[in-house]
Design a protein around this motif. Structure first.
Motif, short mmCIF file in Angstrom:
data_model
loop_
_atom_site.label_atom_id
_atom_site.label_comp_id
_atom_site.label_asym_id
_atom_site.label_seq_id
_atom_site.Cartn_x
_atom_site.Cartn_y
_atom_site.Cartn_z
N LYS A 13 -5.05 -44.95 -24.16
CA LYS A 13 -3.60 -44.84 -23.95
C LYS A 13 -3.26 -44.21 -22.60
CE LYS A 13 0.57 -43.28 -26.26
NZ LYS A 13 1.12 -42.63 -27.45
N ASP A 14 -3.87 -43.06 -22.28
CA ASP A 14 -3.55 -42.38 -21.02
C ASP A 14 -4.04 -43.14 -19.82
OD1 ASP A 14 -2.32 -40.31 -22.45
OD2 ASP A 14 -4.18 -39.14 -22.55
N VAL A 15 -5.25 -43.68 -19.89
CA VAL A 15 -5.81 -44.45 -18.78
C VAL A 15 -4.96 -45.69 -18.52
CG1 VAL A 15 -7.83 -45.75 -17.99
CG2 VAL A 15 -8.14 -43.58 -19.19
N ALA A 16 -4.58 -46.38 -19.58
CA ALA A 16 -3.76 -47.58 -19.43
C ALA A 16 -2.40 -47.23 -18.84
CB ALA A 16 -3.60 -48.27 -20.78
N GLN A 17 -1.83 -46.13 -19.24
CA GLN A 17 -0.53 -45.73 -18.70
C GLN A 17 -0.64 -45.42 -17.20
OE1 GLN A 17 2.53 -45.86 -20.30
NE2 GLN A 17 3.15 -45.69 -18.17
N ARG A 18 -1.71 -44.76 -16.79
CA ARG A 18 -1.91 -44.48 -15.36
C ARG A 18 -2.04 -45.79 -14.57
NH1 ARG A 18 -5.56 -40.27 -17.11
NH2 ARG A 18 -7.29 -41.49 -16.30
N ALA A 19 -2.73 -46.76 -15.14
CA ALA A 19 -2.86 -48.05 -14.47
C ALA A 19 -1.50 -48.72 -14.33
CB ALA A 19 -3.83 -48.95 -15.25
N ARG A 20 -0.71 -48.72 -15.40
CA ARG A 20 0.62 -49.33 -15.33
C ARG A 20 1.49 -48.58 -14.33
NH1 ARG A 20 -0.44 -49.71 -20.90
NH2 ARG A 20 0.77 -47.83 -21.30
N ASP A 21 1.40 -47.26 -14.31
CA ASP A 21 2.18 -46.46 -13.36
C ASP A 21 1.80 -46.78 -11.91
OD1 ASP A 21 3.46 -45.25 -15.50
OD2 ASP A 21 2.31 -43.38 -15.36
N ALA A 22 0.55 -47.21 -11.71
CA ALA A 22 0.07 -47.58 -10.38
C ALA A 22 0.43 -49.02 -10.03
CB ALA A 22 -1.44 -47.37 -10.29
N GLY A 23 1.14 -49.70 -10.93
CA GLY A 23 1.57 -51.07 -10.66
C GLY A 23 0.60 -52.14 -11.09
N ILE A 24 -0.38 -51.78 -11.89
CA ILE A 24 -1.37 -52.75 -12.37
C ILE A 24 -0.85 -53.40 -13.65
CG2 ILE A 24 -3.71 -53.05 -13.27
CD1 ILE A 24 -4.47 -50.61 -11.49
N GLU A 25 -0.78 -54.72 -13.66
CA GLU A 25 -0.36 -55.46 -14.84
C GLU A 25 -1.59 -55.68 -15.71
OE1 GLU A 25 1.50 -59.18 -13.96
OE2 GLU A 25 2.17 -59.45 -16.02
N THR A 26 -1.55 -55.22 -16.96
CA THR A 26 -2.72 -55.22 -17.83
C THR A 26 -2.54 -56.20 -18.99
OG1 THR A 26 -3.05 -52.90 -17.31
CG2 THR A 26 -4.24 -53.75 -19.19
N PHE A 27 -3.52 -57.06 -19.15
CA PHE A 27 -3.58 -57.99 -20.28
C PHE A 27 -4.70 -57.51 -21.20
CE2 PHE A 27 -0.88 -61.46 -18.86
CZ PHE A 27 -0.76 -61.18 -17.52
N ALA A 28 -4.43 -57.42 -22.48
CA ALA A 28 -5.44 -57.00 -23.46
C ALA A 28 -5.75 -58.18 -24.38
CB ALA A 28 -4.93 -55.83 -24.28
N ILE A 29 -7.04 -58.52 -24.46
CA ILE A 29 -7.48 -59.64 -25.28
C ILE A 29 -8.48 -59.13 -26.30
CG2 ILE A 29 -8.58 -61.90 -25.32
CD1 ILE A 29 -7.84 -62.09 -22.32
N GLY A 30 -8.16 -59.30 -27.57
CA GLY A 30 -9.06 -58.92 -28.64
C GLY A 30 -9.91 -60.10 -29.05
N VAL A 31 -11.17 -59.85 -29.30
CA VAL A 31 -12.10 -60.90 -29.75
C VAL A 31 -12.76 -60.43 -31.03
CG1 VAL A 31 -14.12 -62.27 -29.16
CG2 VAL A 31 -12.53 -61.58 -27.35
N GLY A 32 -12.67 -61.25 -32.07
CA GLY A 32 -13.29 -60.88 -33.34
C GLY A 32 -12.49 -59.79 -34.05
N ARG A 33 -13.19 -58.84 -34.61
CA ARG A 33 -12.53 -57.73 -35.32
C ARG A 33 -12.04 -56.72 -34.29
NH1 ARG A 33 -16.80 -55.93 -39.66
NH2 ARG A 33 -16.00 -53.99 -38.84
#
Length: 86
Positions: free
Chosen positions: A4-24
């Motif tokens: 959560k915190d790492v992803a928020q820092r990335a978004r705050d830095a302007g990085i667009e993040t896509f999350a892809i789940g595979v399997g379970r």
């Protein structure tokens, strides 16, 4: 991992993040990692063998922004692969 915190820092830095789940997968974790709107940035596939189903979606989302073929990082349990789409 606490994403959560790492992803928020990335978004705050302007990085667009896509999350892809595979399997379970834990969809809550994927949603914590992804950029808004979640409907455009969170996806699920049954296995790595069908991940190509998402290629067109990513081409439309990324190629217009980057002007070139995107690089995807595909992370598995024991490896990470960079795939350049044509």
């Amino acid at each position: 991992d606490n994403v959560k915190d790492v992803a928020q820092r990335a978004r705050d830095a302007g990085i667009e993040t896509f999350a892809i789940g595979v399997g379970r997968v834990d969809m809550t974790t994927l949603k914590q990692m992804a950029s808004e709107p979640l409907d455009d940035h969170v996806d699920y596939v049954e296995s790595y063998s069908v991940i190509e189903k998402l290629t067109k979606k990513f081409q439309e989302a990324l190629c217009g922004k980057m002007g070139e073929s995107p690089m995807f990082a595909v992370r598995g349990s024991s490896k990470e692969t960079l795939v350049k789409d044509k």
